[in-house]
Design an enzyme around this catalytic site. Structure first.
Site, PDB file in Angstrom:
ATOM      1  N   LYS A  67      13.264  68.330  88.302  1.00 29.45           N
ATOM      2  CA  LYS A  67      13.249  68.358  89.772  1.00 29.45           C
ATOM      3  C   LYS A  67      11.814  68.226  90.265  1.00 29.45           C
ATOM      4  CE  LYS A  67      13.887  72.076  92.620  1.00 29.45           C
ATOM      5  NZ  LYS A  67      13.055  72.032  93.846  1.00 29.45           N
TER       6      LYS A  67
ATOM      7  N   ASP B 239      13.601  66.308  95.407  1.00 29.10           N
ATOM      8  CA  ASP B 239      14.037  67.326  96.375  1.00 29.10           C
ATOM      9  C   ASP B 239      13.101  67.327  97.583  1.00 29.10           C
ATOM     10  OD1 ASP B 239      15.335  69.481  97.497  1.00 29.10           O
ATOM     11  OD2 ASP B 239      14.329  70.971  96.248  1.00 29.10           O
TER      12      ASP B 239
ATOM     13  N   LYS C  73      14.344  67.055 100.855  1.00 26.82           N
ATOM     14  CA  LYS C  73      15.092  67.621 101.996  1.00 26.82           C
ATOM     15  C   LYS C  73      14.826  66.844 103.291  1.00 26.82           C
ATOM     16  CE  LYS C  73      15.246  72.289 100.055  1.00 26.82           C
ATOM     17  NZ  LYS C  73      14.326  72.188  98.918  1.00 26.82           N
TER      18      LYS C  73
ATOM     19  N   ASP D 211      15.576  64.071 109.882  1.00 23.49           N
ATOM     20  CA  ASP D 211      14.951  63.385 111.013  1.00 23.49           C
ATOM     21  C   ASP D 211      16.056  62.605 111.713  1.00 23.49           C
ATOM     22  OD1 ASP D 211      13.117  62.164 112.755  1.00 23.49           O
ATOM     23  OD2 ASP D 211      11.603  61.943 111.192  1.00 23.49           O
TER      24      ASP D 211
ATOM     25  N   THR E 148      18.265  79.498 101.247  1.00 18.70           N
ATOM     26  CA  THR E 148      18.505  80.899 100.868  1.00 18.70           C
ATOM     27  C   THR E 148      17.479  81.840 101.491  1.00 18.70           C
ATOM     28  OG1 THR E 148      17.462  80.306  98.785  1.00 18.70           O
ATOM     29  CG2 THR E 148      19.829  80.615  98.732  1.00 18.70           C
TER      30      THR E 148
ATOM     31  N   GLN F  11      13.097  85.705  93.103  1.00 16.44           N
ATOM     32  CA  GLN F  11      14.467  85.290  93.392  1.00 16.44           C
ATOM     33  C   GLN F  11      15.324  86.553  93.494  1.00 16.44           C
ATOM     34  OE1 GLN F  11      15.548  82.462  94.271  1.00 16.44           O
ATOM     35  NE2 GLN F  11      14.778  80.751  93.064  1.00 16.44           N
TER      36      GLN F  11
ATOM     37  N   GLY G 278      13.698  77.026  86.954  1.00 16.91           N
ATOM     38  CA  GLY G 278      12.257  76.812  86.908  1.00 16.91           C
ATOM     39  C   GLY G 278      11.588  77.805  85.980  1.00 16.91           C
ATOM     40  N   ARG G 279      11.091  78.874  86.571  1.00 20.67           N
ATOM     41  CA  ARG G 279      10.226  79.789  85.840  1.00 20.67           C
ATOM     42  C   ARG G 279      10.778  80.407  84.555  1.00 20.67           C
ATOM     43  NH1 ARG G 279       8.830  82.769  91.210  1.00 20.67           N
ATOM     44  NH2 ARG G 279      10.912  81.908  91.579  1.00 20.67           N
TER      45      ARG G 279
END
Ligand code: C5P
Length: 249
Positions: free
Chosen positions: A34, A61, A63, A66, A125, A195, A215-216
């Site tokens: 990603k 990603d 997002k 417009d 989120t 998170q 990810g982490r």
């Protein structure tokens, strides 16, 4: 059943050098990486090509949000890059989502590559019920997620990005076809971080997620390949127990 690596997306949230190191370390374990705004805007014009050359599929990603005309042109440019997934905000409305789809398909066609899966982001989120109220949305976050997910799919989105905790509600609202991509995934062995609303890879797949963004727990592990392999085992285990409701477009 497909290889579990097609369900794993590694979030490369770091510098360009870090991202390249993580991508190299995870080769073979994940089909996807990603690329978010920070990495994309870091201005290595070849960053996407580099990941594609390494054999990855790229989830871009950005997002988009417009007016439809702008989103269509932007999606046409991004569609030429050969990325496999592209995000837009569902709250941009049906015309904007249709424009993103149209633009990305046309751009991909011009470049002779496959079009990306268009994923709609429902409610971030980071948005609580209270923040939604502040911006004039009266329904709860979960109600709004359900509403926007349905609207996005009816407007041509191929899938939804939502928190893993919302996956089963979203799956119920949109049926079995569309992709559900979920961040906020934490294996039991991962150390805690920022998170909050987290679920395990097993739970996310069992709730109807088709792809997990991790990810982490992987990039922060001393051996990212081993961490990724452990996530893959959980995905396989969830599929084996037969709760996998996937139907990837
Ligand atoms: O490191 P971690 O596993 O938390 O990374 C999750 C990725 O998913 C990050 O790139 C983050 O920006 C993204 N994301 C998220 N929550 C959302 C949407 C995206 O964590 N609602």
């Amino acid at each position: 059943m497909k290889n579990p690596s097609e369900a794993l997306i590694i979030a490369l949230d770091g510098t360009i050098d870090q991202a390249m190191d993580w991508a190299q370390a995870c080769q073979g374990a994940a089909d996807w990486v990603k690329v978010g705004m920070t990495l994309f805007y870091a201005q290595d014009p070849h960053i996407i090509e580099k990941f594609l050359a390494m054999g990855y599929r790229v989830f871009l990603d950005l997002k988009l949000h417009d007016i439809p005309h702008q989103v269509e042109s932007a999606a046409a440019i991004l569609g030429k890059l050969g990325v496999g997934m592209l995000t837009v905000h569902a709250s941009g409305g049906p015309d904007m989502i249709r424009a993103a789809k149209r633009g990305s398909v046309n751009g991909a066609k011009d470049a002779g590559v496959g079009p990306p899966i268009i994923l709609a982001v429902t409610v971030l989120t980071s948005m609580t019920d209270e923040v939604l109220e502040q911006i004039g949305v009266e329904s709860s976050a979960l109600e709004q997620v359900k509403h926007l997910a349905k609207l996005a799919v009816e407007s041509g989105a191929d899938g939804i990005v939502c928190s893993a905790q919302e996956a089963s509600t979203v799956r119920e609202a949109i049926g079995v076809g569309p992709a559900i991509v979920t961040p906020g995934v934490r294996p039991k062995w991962a150390s805690s971080d920022d998170q909050a609303r987290i679920v395990t890879p097993f739970e996310a797949i069992s709730s109807g997620a088709t792809h997990l963004v991790v990810g982490r727990p992987i990039t922060g592990h001393k051996n990212p390949q081993i961490a990724a392999q452990e996530v893959l085992s959980e995905i396989s285990r969830a599929r084996r127990v037969g709760k996998d409701t996937r139907c990837v477009p």
